[in-house]
Scaffold this motif. Structure first.
Motif, PDB file in Angstrom:
ATOM      1  N   ALA A  53       0.834  -1.207   0.000  1.00  0.00           N
ATOM      2  CA  ALA A  53       0.000   0.000   0.000  1.00  0.00           C
ATOM      3  C   ALA A  53       0.868   1.256   0.000  1.00  0.00           C
ATOM      4  O   ALA A  53       0.563   2.228  -0.706  1.00  0.00           O
ATOM      5  CB  ALA A  53      -0.931  -0.004   1.213  1.00  0.00           C
ATOM      6  N   ARG A  54       1.954   1.253   0.765  1.00  0.00           N
ATOM      7  CA  ARG A  54       2.858   2.414   0.765  1.00  0.00           C
ATOM      8  C   ARG A  54       3.475   2.637  -0.604  1.00  0.00           C
ATOM      9  O   ARG A  54       3.573   3.765  -1.084  1.00  0.00           O
ATOM     10  CB  ARG A  54       3.963   2.220   1.799  1.00  0.00           C
ATOM     11  N   ALA A  55       3.903   1.557  -1.237  1.00  0.00           N
ATOM     12  CA  ALA A  55       4.493   1.674  -2.577  1.00  0.00           C
ATOM     13  C   ALA A  55       3.462   2.219  -3.563  1.00  0.00           C
ATOM     14  O   ALA A  55       3.776   3.085  -4.387  1.00  0.00           O
ATOM     15  CB  ALA A  55       5.019   0.319  -3.037  1.00  0.00           C
ATOM     16  N   GLU A  56       2.240   1.726  -3.476  1.00  0.00           N
ATOM     17  CA  GLU A  56       1.177   2.203  -4.360  1.00  0.00           C
ATOM     18  C   GLU A  56       0.870   3.678  -4.093  1.00  0.00           C
ATOM     19  O   GLU A  56       0.666   4.451  -5.028  1.00  0.00           O
ATOM     20  CB  GLU A  56      -0.079   1.350  -4.164  1.00  0.00           C
ATOM     21  N   ASN A  57       0.868   4.079  -2.819  1.00  0.00           N
ATOM     22  CA  ASN A  57       0.633   5.488  -2.491  1.00  0.00           C
ATOM     23  C   ASN A  57       1.720   6.382  -3.073  1.00  0.00           C
ATOM     24  O   ASN A  57       1.432   7.476  -3.561  1.00  0.00           O
ATOM     25  CB  ASN A  57       0.561   5.686  -0.975  1.00  0.00           C
ATOM     26  N   LYS A  58       2.967   5.926  -3.032  1.00  0.00           N
ATOM     27  CA  LYS A  58       4.061   6.712  -3.614  1.00  0.00           C
ATOM     28  C   LYS A  58       3.884   6.864  -5.120  1.00  0.00           C
ATOM     29  O   LYS A  58       4.078   7.941  -5.674  1.00  0.00           O
ATOM     30  CB  LYS A  58       5.410   6.060  -3.304  1.00  0.00           C
ATOM     31  N   LYS A  59       3.495   5.766  -5.777  1.00  0.00           N
ATOM     32  CA  LYS A  59       3.253   5.827  -7.224  1.00  0.00           C
ATOM     33  C   LYS A  59       2.124   6.803  -7.538  1.00  0.00           C
ATOM     34  O   LYS A  59       2.221   7.609  -8.463  1.00  0.00           O
ATOM     35  CB  LYS A  59       2.897   4.444  -7.768  1.00  0.00           C
ATOM     36  N   LEU A  60       1.044   6.703  -6.774  1.00  0.00           N
ATOM     37  CA  LEU A  60      -0.100   7.584  -7.009  1.00  0.00           C
ATOM     38  C   LEU A  60       0.247   9.048  -6.736  1.00  0.00           C
ATOM     39  O   LEU A  60      -0.201   9.941  -7.454  1.00  0.00           O
ATOM     40  CB  LEU A  60      -1.288   7.140  -6.159  1.00  0.00           C
ATOM     41  N   ALA A  61       1.046   9.295  -5.696  1.00  0.00           N
ATOM     42  CA  ALA A  61       1.459  10.669  -5.393  1.00  0.00           C
ATOM     43  C   ALA A  61       2.305  11.235  -6.533  1.00  0.00           C
ATOM     44  O   ALA A  61       2.124  12.394  -6.942  1.00  0.00           O
ATOM     45  CB  ALA A  61       2.234  10.712  -4.085  1.00  0.00           C
TER      46      ALA A  61
END
Length: 96
Positions: A63-71
């Motif tokens: 989830a953290r990795a996905e949040n970084k990508k989305l940001a």
């Protein structure tokens, strides 16, 4: 057939071997009872099991990795919109 002192020593050795086997059996019973009791106590405390913890941890990492990508994607989109807005305002200013 054994005679005299040898027979006594053989019987004594057999007795010690049997006692060691019985002690091992008692040890196994105590360990089993202890583990069962410890498991009951941990279950009553709502302690999470290691496997469940690891699964949730992996989900959090993803989830953290996905949040970084989305940001990063959001920053790109905002920059693109800002560029589009500047171009539009130049066209309207030159049209007037």
């Amino acid at each position: 057939m054994s005679n005299g002192p040898n027979r006594i020593l053989d019987d004594f050795a057999k007795l010690l071997t049997d006692a060691a086997g019985a002690a091992q059996g008692v040890r196994n019973e105590v360990e089993t009872a202890f583990r069962a009791q410890a498991e009951r106590i941990l279950n009553s405390m709502d302690v999470v099991q290691r496997e469940e913890f690891e699964a949730v941890r992996e989900m959090a990492i993803k989830a953290r990795a996905e949040n970084k990508k989305l940001a990063a994607r959001l920053v790109e989109i905002e920059a693109s919109l800002a560029q589009s807005g500047k171009k539009s305002s130049r066209k309207t200013a030159s049209d007037s």
